[in-house]
Scaffold this active site. Structure first.
Site, PDB file in Angstrom:
ATOM      1  N   THR A  58      39.839  48.404  41.036  1.00 28.40           N
ATOM      2  CA  THR A  58      40.038  47.314  41.703  1.00 28.40           C
ATOM      3  C   THR A  58      39.235  47.178  43.094  1.00 28.40           C
ATOM      4  OG1 THR A  58      41.466  45.697  43.205  1.00 28.40           O
ATOM      5  CG2 THR A  58      42.321  47.882  42.553  1.00 28.40           C
ATOM      6  N   ASP A  59      38.720  45.992  43.391  1.00 29.39           N
ATOM      7  CA  ASP A  59      38.162  45.942  44.927  1.00 29.39           C
ATOM      8  C   ASP A  59      39.029  46.198  46.158  1.00 29.39           C
ATOM      9  OD1 ASP A  59      39.622  43.453  44.703  1.00 29.39           O
ATOM     10  OD2 ASP A  59      37.675  42.201  45.022  1.00 29.39           O
ATOM     11  N   GLU A  60      40.348  46.275  45.674  1.00 29.19           N
ATOM     12  CA  GLU A  60      41.452  46.181  46.709  1.00 29.19           C
ATOM     13  C   GLU A  60      41.350  47.766  47.361  1.00 29.19           C
ATOM     14  OE1 GLU A  60      45.265  45.123  45.977  1.00 29.19           O
ATOM     15  OE2 GLU A  60      44.914  43.269  45.123  1.00 29.19           O
ATOM     16  N   TYR A  67      50.157  49.408  45.611  1.00 28.28           N
ATOM     17  CA  TYR A  67      49.546  49.316  44.540  1.00 28.28           C
ATOM     18  C   TYR A  67      48.029  49.665  44.861  1.00 28.28           C
ATOM     19  CZ  TYR A  67      46.124  46.666  41.510  1.00 28.28           C
ATOM     20  OH  TYR A  67      44.940  46.592  40.768  1.00 28.28           O
ATOM     21  N   LYS A  92      45.831  52.877  43.147  1.00 28.95           N
ATOM     22  CA  LYS A  92      44.492  52.754  42.326  1.00 28.95           C
ATOM     23  C   LYS A  92      43.522  53.443  43.151  1.00 28.95           C
ATOM     24  CE  LYS A  92      43.712  50.348  39.402  1.00 28.95           C
ATOM     25  NZ  LYS A  92      43.933  50.628  37.900  1.00 28.95           N
TER      26      LYS A  92
HETATM   27  P1  NAD Z   1      48.643  43.628  33.806  1.00 29.30           P
HETATM   28  O1  NAD Z   1      49.657  44.154  34.313  1.00 29.30           O
HETATM   29  O2  NAD Z   1      48.497  42.452  32.814  1.00 29.30           O
HETATM   30  O3  NAD Z   1      48.802  44.709  32.317  1.00 29.30           O
HETATM   31  C1  NAD Z   1      48.980  45.974  32.423  1.00 29.30           C
HETATM   32  C2  NAD Z   1      49.099  46.657  30.940  1.00 29.30           C
HETATM   33  O4  NAD Z   1      49.372  48.051  31.159  1.00 29.30           O
HETATM   34  C3  NAD Z   1      50.500  46.141  30.351  1.00 29.30           C
HETATM   35  O5  NAD Z   1      50.329  45.614  28.975  1.00 29.30           O
HETATM   36  C4  NAD Z   1      51.444  47.138  30.401  1.00 29.30           C
HETATM   37  O6  NAD Z   1      52.572  47.440  29.440  1.00 29.30           O
HETATM   38  C5  NAD Z   1      50.529  48.321  30.271  1.00 29.30           C
HETATM   39  N1  NAD Z   1      51.245  49.582  31.042  1.00 29.30           N
HETATM   40  C6  NAD Z   1      51.966  49.513  32.477  1.00 29.30           C
HETATM   41  N2  NAD Z   1      52.428  50.819  32.383  1.00 29.30           N
HETATM   42  C7  NAD Z   1      51.890  51.623  31.310  1.00 29.30           C
HETATM   43  C8  NAD Z   1      52.276  52.904  30.924  1.00 29.30           C
HETATM   44  N3  NAD Z   1      52.889  54.034  31.681  1.00 29.30           N
HETATM   45  N4  NAD Z   1      51.813  53.604  29.784  1.00 29.30           N
HETATM   46  C9  NAD Z   1      51.072  52.619  29.005  1.00 29.30           C
HETATM   47  N5  NAD Z   1      50.981  51.166  29.212  1.00 29.30           N
HETATM   48  C10 NAD Z   1      51.601  50.832  30.519  1.00 29.30           C
HETATM   49  O7  NAD Z   1      47.340  44.335  34.178  1.00 29.30           O
HETATM   50  P2  NAD Z   1      45.876  43.402  34.364  1.00 29.30           P
HETATM   51  O8  NAD Z   1      46.041  42.436  35.509  1.00 29.30           O
HETATM   52  O9  NAD Z   1      45.297  43.070  33.032  1.00 29.30           O
HETATM   53  O10 NAD Z   1      45.047  44.866  35.015  1.00 29.30           O
HETATM   54  C11 NAD Z   1      44.268  45.796  34.123  1.00 29.30           C
HETATM   55  C12 NAD Z   1      43.816  46.634  34.829  1.00 29.30           C
HETATM   56  O11 NAD Z   1      42.600  46.060  35.666  1.00 29.30           O
HETATM   57  C13 NAD Z   1      44.555  47.712  35.893  1.00 29.30           C
HETATM   58  O12 NAD Z   1      44.104  48.837  36.004  1.00 29.30           O
HETATM   59  C14 NAD Z   1      44.248  46.733  37.314  1.00 29.30           C
HETATM   60  O13 NAD Z   1      44.369  47.497  38.485  1.00 29.30           O
HETATM   61  C15 NAD Z   1      42.732  46.336  37.103  1.00 29.30           C
HETATM   62  N6  NAD Z   1      42.284  45.289  37.900  1.00 29.30           N
HETATM   63  C16 NAD Z   1      42.964  44.029  37.881  1.00 29.30           C
HETATM   64  C17 NAD Z   1      42.495  42.826  38.333  1.00 29.30           C
HETATM   65  C18 NAD Z   1      43.179  41.605  38.193  1.00 29.30           C
HETATM   66  O14 NAD Z   1      42.728  40.668  38.794  1.00 29.30           O
HETATM   67  N7  NAD Z   1      44.085  41.395  37.480  1.00 29.30           N
HETATM   68  C19 NAD Z   1      41.064  43.057  38.945  1.00 29.30           C
HETATM   69  C20 NAD Z   1      40.499  44.318  39.225  1.00 29.30           C
HETATM   70  C21 NAD Z   1      41.137  45.449  38.498  1.00 29.30           C
HETATM   71  O1  DAU Z   2      41.142  41.920  43.820  1.00 27.42           O
HETATM   72  C1  DAU Z   2      41.824  42.534  42.673  1.00 27.42           C
HETATM   73  C2  DAU Z   2      43.298  42.266  42.500  1.00 27.42           C
HETATM   74  O2  DAU Z   2      43.439  41.028  42.367  1.00 27.42           O
HETATM   75  C3  DAU Z   2      43.882  43.382  41.349  1.00 27.42           C
HETATM   76  O3  DAU Z   2      43.406  44.610  41.685  1.00 27.42           O
HETATM   77  C4  DAU Z   2      45.451  43.076  41.154  1.00 27.42           C
HETATM   78  O4  DAU Z   2      45.662  43.624  40.009  1.00 27.42           O
HETATM   79  C5  DAU Z   2      45.407  41.556  40.970  1.00 27.42           C
HETATM   80  O5  DAU Z   2      46.918  41.384  40.836  1.00 27.42           O
HETATM   81  C6  DAU Z   2      44.874  40.730  42.286  1.00 27.42           C
HETATM   82  O6  DAU Z   2      45.556  40.990  43.377  1.00 27.42           O
HETATM   83  P1  DAU Z   2      45.745  39.874  44.497  1.00 27.42           P
HETATM   84  O7  DAU Z   2      47.249  40.519  45.165  1.00 27.42           O
HETATM   85  O8  DAU Z   2      44.778  39.247  45.147  1.00 27.42           O
HETATM   86  O9  DAU Z   2      46.398  38.583  43.198  1.00 27.42           O
HETATM   87  P2  DAU Z   2      47.776  37.564  43.255  1.00 27.42           P
HETATM   88  O10 DAU Z   2      47.401  36.931  42.079  1.00 27.42           O
HETATM   89  O11 DAU Z   2      48.885  38.393  43.530  1.00 27.42           O
HETATM   90  O12 DAU Z   2      47.347  36.856  44.518  1.00 27.42           O
HETATM   91  C7  DAU Z   2      46.125  36.138  44.664  1.00 27.42           C
HETATM   92  C8  DAU Z   2      46.253  35.564  46.112  1.00 27.42           C
HETATM   93  O13 DAU Z   2      47.078  34.390  46.074  1.00 27.42           O
HETATM   94  C9  DAU Z   2      46.784  36.324  47.195  1.00 27.42           C
HETATM   95  O14 DAU Z   2      45.827  35.988  48.524  1.00 27.42           O
HETATM   96  C10 DAU Z   2      48.447  36.131  47.576  1.00 27.42           C
HETATM   97  C11 DAU Z   2      48.239  34.828  47.115  1.00 27.42           C
HETATM   98  N1  DAU Z   2      49.574  33.956  46.433  1.00 27.42           N
HETATM   99  C12 DAU Z   2      49.887  34.803  45.268  1.00 27.42           C
HETATM  100  C13 DAU Z   2      50.979  34.269  44.527  1.00 27.42           C
HETATM  101  C14 DAU Z   2      51.575  35.059  43.481  1.00 27.42           C
HETATM  102  C15 DAU Z   2      49.950  32.946  46.953  1.00 27.42           C
HETATM  103  O15 DAU Z   2      49.580  32.379  47.619  1.00 27.42           O
HETATM  104  N2  DAU Z   2      51.214  32.401  46.100  1.00 27.42           N
HETATM  105  C16 DAU Z   2      51.597  32.854  45.202  1.00 27.42           C
HETATM  106  O16 DAU Z   2      52.431  32.505  44.536  1.00 27.42           O
END
Ligand code: NAD
Ligand code: DAU
Length: 332
Positions: free
Chosen positions: A121-123, A148, A152
């Site tokens: 992630t970019d975080e 988190y 990562k």
């Molecule tokens: P998500 O929470 O929707 O899915 C995570 C999945 O991993 C789930 O299916 C869960 O059951 C599985 N999991 C969790 N713990 C596990 C374990 N111990 N063993 C096996 N499976 C397990 O997450 P997502 O949003 O799809 O993110 C997927 C990946 O992408 C993560 O590595 C996250 O850090 C990365 N990422 C997410 C975003 C975003 O915006 N959502 C952006 C950049 C990177």
């Molecule tokens: O940047 C990549 C990351 O993006 C991933 O690594 C994470 O897995 C993914 O969850 C996401 O993280 P954020 O914390 O940015 O996403 P989230 O959807 O939780 O929140 C997006 C923005 O919205 C953040 O500034 C918090 C805000 N927010 C979130 C929720 C759930 C609100 O204002 N209201 C809300 O109810």
């Protein structure tokens, strides 16, 4: 075409990636997923039985991981605890899955000399000021803020160490915020869409001015497929689609698209340590591997996503009350 082992394939981005691979290649895919609260088998319904297999298990289970990695040509590692707000309530599963799980997979990849792509992630880079002209690049120093993002960042460093010390054939990608179908409704965009569909008011943390750099999950998938196949071993690639928007603008777009007044939202308690802004410079991926996003228009992608949640209420409805009850406990 290699056989893929996809960890976390029942989650949001993993399930979109599995569909992308099955649609765009002739590869077979095995998903290894623990099915935590975030995993959903309904996100994998209808996939071709001759090319797709699901294994329920934990990426920290060394015997299972070793057995599965031995049987595949390429591991794409999505599995993680992924939600910042949860990591502020209880960091422990984040340390287990994101650190021990990645370590367990790396040891298996080392043992079997299996190519490995790590999803991050970019975080890991921390945050930027709103008026900073800079964006994150592969050279930006690590500076994670939340439990988190710290786990990562740690997992990325483990991958780098296993490349350098043990010659593991790994690549890493760090992507910005994803949106699209099958995203868990705890996350910002689907939470607000389903709030409006459910007659609830969207909830904005703080003043709603934090900025995220949005990319459609299918564009993330096309980039990952390219990097996992053609990326240079040991390299990191940033993935982003120039989609910076503040949270207030996103909520107002959702309200307007769903026919509600643009001010029909609530400001609620801010997230602890809330990162202000993320922004990705994906020049390396675009120039070295020739990648380009398909969903360049965020507004059109958001409208498509709203339609998906409207048409798939059966997918999200069972979790809605519990998700909102959990947020209510922290005044959000
Ligand atoms: P998500 O929470 O929707 O899915 C995570 C999945 O991993 C789930 O299916 C869960 O059951 C599985 N999991 C969790 N713990 C596990 C374990 N111990 N063993 C096996 N499976 C397990 O997450 P997502 O949003 O799809 O993110 C997927 C990946 O992408 C993560 O590595 C996250 O850090 C990365 N990422 C997410 C975003 C975003 O915006 N959502 C952006 C950049 C990177
Ligand atoms: O940047 C990549 C990351 O993006 C991933 O690594 C994470 O897995 C993914 O969850 C996401 O993280 P954020 O914390 O940015 O996403 P989230 O959807 O939780 O929140 C997006 C923005 O919205 C953040 O500034 C918090 C805000 N927010 C979130 C929720 C759930 C609100 O204002 N209201 C809300 O109810």
């Amino acid at each position: 075409m290699p056989d893929f082992l996809v960890t976390g394939g029942a989650g949001f981005i993993g399930s979109n990636f599995v569909r992308h691979v099955l649609d765009h290649t002739d590869a077979s895919v095995t998903v290894l997923d623990k099915l935590t609260y975030a995993g959903n088998l309904a996100s994998l319904e209808g996939l071709p039985e001759d090319r797709f297999r699901f294994v329920q298990g934990d990426i920290c289970d060394a015997d299972l991981v070793d057995y599965l990695v031995a049987d595949h040509d390429l591991v794409v590692h999505f599995a993680a605890e992924s939600h910042n707000d949860n990591s502020l309530r209880d960091p422990s599963p984040f340390l287990h899955t994101n650190l021990i799980g990645t370590y367990t997979l790396l040891e298996a990849a080392r043992h079997h000399d299996t190519r490995f792509h790590h999803i991050s992630t970019d975080e890991v880079y921390g945050d930027l000021e709103l008026d900073d002209p800079a964006r994150f690049t592969e050279a930006t120093p690590y500076n994670p803020s939340s439990p988190y993002s710290a786990t990562k960042a740690g997992s990325d460093l483990l991958v780098r160490a296993w490349v350098r010390s043990f010659g593991v054939r790994a690549t890493i990608s760090n992507c910005s915020n994803n949106y699209g179908p099958y995203q868990h409704i705890e996350k910002f965009i689907p939470r607000q869409i389903t709030n409006v569909l459910d007659g609830r008011r969207p909830k904005l943390y703080g003043a709603g001015l934090n900025v995220r750099d949005w990319i459609h999950a299918d564009d993330h998938s096309s980039a990952v497929l390219l990097i996992a196949q053609r990326g240079e071993i040991g390299e990191t690639y940033l993935i982003g689609a120039d989609g910076e928007h503040n949270n207030l603008d996103v909520v107002q777009s959702i309200l307007t698209m769903l026919g509600q007044p643009a001010d029909a939202f609530d400001l609620v308690a801010d997230r602890i340590g809330h990162d202000l802004r993320y922004a990705i410079d994906s020049t390396k991926l675009r120039t070295e591997l020739g990648w380009a996003p398909r969903f360049a228009d965020f507004t059109a992608g958001l409208a498509e996503t709203i339609s998906w949640y409207r048409e798939h209420e059966a997918w999200w409805r069972p979790q809605k009350d519990a998700v909102e009850a959990k947020y209510a406990e922290s005044g959000q």
